[in-house]
Each structure stands twice: as structure tokens, then as C-alpha cells.
Design a protein around this motif. Sequence first.
Motif, PDB file in Angstrom:
ATOM      1  N   GLU A 410       1.030  -1.166   0.015  1.00  0.00           N
ATOM      2  CA  GLU A 410      -0.205  -0.008   0.073  1.00  0.00           C
ATOM      3  C   GLU A 410       0.782   1.360  -0.038  1.00  0.00           C
ATOM      4  OE1 GLU A 410      -3.024   0.071   3.058  1.00  0.00           O
ATOM      5  OE2 GLU A 410      -4.161  -1.634   1.936  1.00  0.00           O
ATOM      6  N   GLY A 411       2.322   1.179  -0.017  1.00  0.00           N
ATOM      7  CA  GLY A 411       3.108   2.317  -0.003  1.00  0.00           C
ATOM      8  C   GLY A 411       3.274   2.943   1.353  1.00  0.00           C
TER       9      GLY A 411
ATOM     10  N   ALA B 130      -1.857   5.050  -3.101  1.00  0.00           N
ATOM     11  CA  ALA B 130      -2.013   3.836  -2.093  1.00  0.00           C
ATOM     12  C   ALA B 130      -3.248   3.156  -2.296  1.00  0.00           C
ATOM     13  CB  ALA B 130      -2.068   4.516  -0.807  1.00  0.00           C
ATOM     14  N   PRO B 131      -3.158   1.767  -3.011  1.00  0.00           N
ATOM     15  CA  PRO B 131      -4.216   1.087  -3.167  1.00  0.00           C
ATOM     16  C   PRO B 131      -4.654   0.444  -1.977  1.00  0.00           C
ATOM     17  CG  PRO B 131      -2.166   0.014  -4.059  1.00  0.00           C
ATOM     18  CD  PRO B 131      -1.934   1.424  -3.326  1.00  0.00           C
ATOM     19  N   LEU B 132      -5.570   0.856  -1.425  1.00  0.00           N
ATOM     20  CA  LEU B 132      -6.202   0.514   0.064  1.00  0.00           C
ATOM     21  C   LEU B 132      -6.954  -0.867  -0.009  1.00  0.00           C
ATOM     22  CD1 LEU B 132      -7.245   3.719   1.644  1.00  0.00           C
ATOM     23  CD2 LEU B 132      -5.313   2.586   1.811  1.00  0.00           C
ATOM     24  N   PHE B 133      -6.374  -1.993  -0.604  1.00  0.00           N
ATOM     25  CA  PHE B 133      -6.921  -3.241  -0.540  1.00  0.00           C
ATOM     26  C   PHE B 133      -7.370  -3.572   0.801  1.00  0.00           C
ATOM     27  CE2 PHE B 133      -2.509  -3.654  -1.028  1.00  0.00           C
ATOM     28  CZ  PHE B 133      -2.092  -4.569   0.295  1.00  0.00           C
TER      29      PHE B 133
END
Lengths: 427, 427
Positions: A410-411, B130-133
Motif C-alpha cells: 500500500e506504499g 496507495a491502493p487500499l486493498f
Amino acid sequence: MNKIYNPAQNTWSEILKRPTKTVDDIESTVKEIFKEVQKKGDEAILKYTSIFDGTALATFEVTTAEISEAQALVSEELKSAIQLAKSNIEKFHAVQKTSKIEIETTEGVNCWQEKRPIQKIGLYIPGGTAPLFSTVLMLAVPANIAGCNEIVLCSPPDKNGKINPAILYAANLCGVTKILKIGGIQAIAGMTFGTESIPKVYKIFGPGNQFVTVAKQLATQFGVAIDMPAGPSELLIVADNTAVPAFIASDLLSQAEHGTDSQVILVSTSKELIDEVEKEIELQLDVLPRKAIAEKATANSKLIFVENDKIALELIDEYGPEHFIICTKDEDFYVNNIGNAGSVFIGNYTPESAGDYASGTNHTLPTNGYAKNYSGVNLDSFTKSMTFQKISEKGIKNIGKAIEIMAEAEGLQAHKNAVTLRLESLK
Amino acid sequence: MNKIYNPAQNTWSEILKRPTKTVDDIESTVKEIFKEVQKKGDEAILKYTSIFDGTALATFEVTTAEISEAQALVSEELKSAIQLAKSNIEKFHAVQKTSKIEIETTEGVNCWQEKRPIQKIGLYIPGGTAPLFSTVLMLAVPANIAGCNEIVLCSPPDKNGKINPAILYAANLCGVTKILKIGGIQAIAGMTFGTESIPKVYKIFGPGNQFVTVAKQLATQFGVAIDMPAGPSELLIVADNTAVPAFIASDLLSQAEHGTDSQVILVSTSKELIDEVEKEIELQLDVLPRKAIAEKATANSKLIFVENDKIALELIDEYGPEHFIICTKDEDFYVNNIGNAGSVFIGNYTPESAGDYASGTNHTLPTNGYAKNYSGVNLDSFTKSMTFQKISEKGIKNIGKAIEIMAEAEGLQAHKNAVTLRLESLK
């Protein structure tokens, strides 16, 4: 009454439409009073109490002397009735208490959930012709069981600067910590911001007219929570030929007398029943003191015939009634399958009035289709759920790697680092 | 970092003030897009996706082929981490299931409470860097356990019309029923009104930027419920000299990297610890990729020294932190007495990151002081509580008189009559 036979499914939403009202025009009034109360405190409360309630008060708080006086004015008969209701409401809400829910999700990772009371709450009780002391019970009793430590009640004074004795009696009986003679928009604004006399609260409960409703909505923009969005009361009954037409009619009318915008609907698989209920309504309407109101409300109401229970259920679920009475042979079919309703009343001897007053269930319920996404007031309405976790050295070793990988993906490097430092210290 | 020693109680509210933002200026944009989506449906969605996301899409729904493609793109390592997190989140939310709560409040008066799923829910997952999976897990897992039958997920497409593979992987893994490549205001408007491609939902969950936040607020005016009001993320740590300064610093920074408006606070009874944490922050900050963000956030942050645990607790309760870490000798004092916090993390090996990702607790929590009146997302967020009652002939005889008296005292004759008719039929 409008009788509708076998409506096509694509007409349901039109048929089931609630009487709507626009509130745009009163928003500016509400905003203005909020601003003034925020700025001037009690001075503004005094001003608006004088304007709207026609009484100039030196102090707002109800005194112990006033409570004693009120107690003497309430008949013993009414006191006993209130005590019975209170006892049932207590029983029903006390069993809703949940204990700590705990689980070790992975070895060394202990997580739990606890409910803790909302510390400061405000109750709004309207004044006017119908003194809603029953609502005092419905709100103050669960607030007390939940353990809220500040329970403030606001209700408008009459022209003589008094609150109805039954309201004071119920408030005192149910452990309200402060009773204030303040009504309307100014009461909601006062509980939102706090003034010299009014404590600021975290959540506001209770019914009210359009002004109070808009004020409660506005309060949410200042960090205060509210019980639920409000709308006119409504009742839907599903009944077949096992139902008693006179009972059905009396239930429909008990809802209709609330206000001209109340909505009552009968869904039935029996055309005979519909006709008989219609006749009964005419008969019973005539002797009601609030006939004018009930008559207008019934004019908006609907008697709907459908072919079978399955269609009836689908239609009812689309409507999502606040109150839902089931008087049918196969009542379990509806009880087990209804997805959207506030409170459900089952059988010929379960009038809505029972839940309104004394069976023990709460009468503060979602209207206007909100049964699809809101709960009625219940014990949890006065608490918030908090989570806790404690992870051991073993525990962080077990889940640390997964956290690092996810945080990185998620960085969020600092999130990862908080785990990495701990894992390294354990090497 | 601002160090504050022994602040007087009347300065707390000023010290604890959150960084605020006004949203007035974006409200009109949000309202306009809502209007257009309500009127034009997919046509408006297409237009705004093109404007805001810079991509022209023929269809919005993610296909099975796209999901397979995404699955191939996610590393096995990340898949395993997501599966571990999912399993823990499942365990923690599954134990929150409550069964029917039933009681006979008076002989013949049976009342019960049941929770039933909110049938249609919408999840919003932001796109961007930020891909909030992880948020997909936090929302879709409990929605599934609750039994919601329609779980719609909206997330903005990138310039190539794609959603991050990890988001798609998680959504598919957790039983989302429809994934749509739609973001921002238009996604919230679409789930509020429904369009040709987007199902109308009853409740919307999930984080987002200011535009999404205002859009969710506006959605509530059209009958949709939302998870909670949103604000910048925040962390408060209470620690004494039993805490590890490097760990504390890493936790403060993990919060600070979220955004420049994030707030981190350390409350301590040890001046030495405060100084050591300050030094550690300098050291750790230097190596963070999101250093610029974290540095700005720490500039707003506070290291507060107080004389003892009692004062610390009072101050923390007044703040009501979203995340609350306890690293003190007497941790039970805080655990048992904290009244207002979203999620509580206990001990040196329980970083906030654990709850953010993998321990099992939910990371969708009340910010901005809303821990005083709102729960974090939990299983109940996906259900509504309904009440039921069935009264026998005996039961109505037992409570009928009380109902009659109370209804009469409230001036509601038709309510009384519904009981009187039944009592008379039983004579």
C-alpha cells in the motif's frame, strides 16, 4: 381509502410513495437560531423561549419542588401504568446487554470488543397537546441501563412556564439527570453547543416537529450524533381472512390519528377482508376525538389486494414499514422472511399500541423507508462499540510478516517500519 | 514537535484541537454532480469519469477476465498475507454475531430482537498512489458474514481504465458481488440514486478524499445511510518509562505518514521518554519515503507531559482518539477506564499497523472526536436491529389496562380503542 387490486410490480414504488415534505424553507431559520445560540448562549435561549413558547423564564432547570408538585398531580392510576410500562421496557432492554466478545485470532493475537456508554446524551420531548411521557420511558430507561452518566431532557414550557406533570414524573422516575424547560430549535442548538444552563451532549434522541427534525440534522454538522432521521409515522398491516376486521380497522386508525401525514396501508390476499375493514373504519372513525386528523390520513391510505403471500412479502419488503402487523394464517412466513421493518406485531391480540406503550419494545423506530438501513432505538443506541487488542512477542512474530508485506504494497513504509523494528528487537 | 508540560485543564480543548478544514467551497460542485447523475444516469457517470479520471470507458463493470488478469499480477507473497488478514478479520467479526434475544416481559407478552442484514450495500475504495486493498477486506468480510446480498464496490480507474490488481484480488476473494470502475463524487451519487450500471444501495461505506466525504454526507439527504462522518486519521499514545522510545516513535510516524493533516499525540508521565521519542522521530523520519508528509504532520503534533495517570486519562477521554496505544506499567488502568476511543492497542508489541492490516479488528474507525458517539465499523454496521412481539389473549389482558390509561393521558383515543376492542372481545 384507496383500494388497489393486484398492482403490477413496476407501479409499486409509485403506490408506496410516502407523503413528502420539503424542508428548504425552514433551514435558514434553523441556521440563524443555531448561530445565535452558539454565540450568545442562554441569552438567545431566553429570547427564543419567549418568542416561541410565549413565556419569560428566570431559570430553565426544573427544580426538585416542581418535580414534587408534578408527582402530586399525576393520578395513581397513571403512575401504576407508567411503572408497569417502565418495568417491561427495562426487562426488554436489559437482556440486550452484551458482554465483552474476545478471540485469539492467531496465537498471541488477542482481540476483543466492548460496548461503553455514550457519556452525555440529550433527550428531546415535544410539548403541545399530546404530552409524550411514553417517549421519556423509551429513551431514559435504556440510557440508564447503558450507563450514560449525563442524561439531559429538554421539553418546551407551556404559557405558564410549566412542563406537563406526567413528563416530569416519568423523567424523574427514569433517572434523567437534568430537566430543562426549553423547546424547539433552541433546545437542540443548546444541547449541540452547550450554554450556561444547557450541557453540551454527544448524542440527541427524540421526536419533534419539522423544525426540531431540521435542527437535529443540522446538529450532526457540529459533531453531535442523532438517533435517526425522522419522518411521519406509518403502519402496514398484512391480513387474510383469519384476521378480525374491527381489530385491523382500529390499528389502522390508531396510526392515522397521529397526524394528517401519517400513512396506513393494508395488504391482503382477501378482497372480503378489505371490504369489511373499510366498513369498520367508517364506523370507528365517527367516534374518535381526533376524527379530523384521522380522516385526512386515511384519505392518503391504501388497501391493497394481492394474489398471494409471496407477492405481499415482496411488496412489504420494498416499502420497509416502521410498524408491521401480521394477522395471517401463516404468520411464520412473514416473521421469518421480512427483511425491512422497524417493529413487527404478530397475531390478533398484538395491537401496535402495545409496543407504543407497555409491552417493552422501543417505539422510537425508523420511518420513511429507513427500516432498510437503520435500527430502531435499542440499548446499543446509547453505547459505542470499541475494540481492543494485545499482541504478545509470539503474536507479532506470527502476523508481523503479513503486515510488512501489506503495508509495503500500500506504499506505507512507516506502517511497515513499526513492525520491522519490533521483529528485529526479538531476533 | 510541540512539547507541552503540565497543561492546565482549561487549555486542553485548545491543545487538543484537530486541524480543521472547511468544506463549504466544494459543496456546490458535489450538489451539481449529484443532480446530473440523478437526471442522466450513466451518461453523467461517463462524463465525470472522463473529466476526473482522464479515461473514457465503454463499460464500468469489471469483467471476470479482468479479475483473472489481476489475480495473475498479485504476488504469491501478497496473496498469502491478504489471506492471513482475511482469516483473522473473519474470525473477529464472526464472533460478533448475536442470536435472537427473547424475553416474556409480562405473562403472555413475548418480545424479541433480531438483527437482519442491510440488503444492499456500497463500498467505496479510493484509487491513487496507495491502493487500499486492506479496506476492501475490512468492509467486504463483515458484509458477507452479516449476509448482505448485494455488495457493490466502486473504485476509480487509472488513466488506462484499470483498477489496482490487489484491490480486484481482495474484492473477488471477499465476495463483492459487483465491482465498478467509478470513483469520486460520481460513484457516491451513482450508488445513491442508481443508474443503468450502478445499483442503488441502502448504505455506503469507505474512506475517501474531501469530495467523497462531502458526497457521502449529501447522500444521507437522499435516504442512504453512511458508515460514519470522516476526518483525518489520528493516533494518541500514552506511555511511561516502561515503553520503548523507538517503538513509540515508529507508531507516531506510521500515523503521520497518512497525510499532512494527520494528528499524532504522545501523552506521558515521563519527561525522559518524551525527549527520547523526539530524538527517535528525527532519526526514523530521515529514511521514510513519505518523509515530506510525515514531517508536516509531526509539526502539528504534540508531546504532552502530565503529572500522573489520572490526569492523562482525563485528557485522553476529552480528546477521544481514533487509535489509542497504551504502553504503560499499569495498562489495566487505561484499558478499564477509557471511555472514548475507537480502537485500543495494548503493550509494546501491539503497533497500530497490526490493527490496520492483520490482527482481525476493523480499521474503519471514528476520527475527529467521534469516538465519543460513534462505533467503529463492526458486524452490526451491516445489519439493523428489528423487534418483534406476540401477545396472547392472556397477555393483552395483563397489559391492556395500562395501555388504555397511558394512551388516554396522551390524548390518543384511537390507540386506546385498539386495545379496548380486543379486551371487550375477550369478556
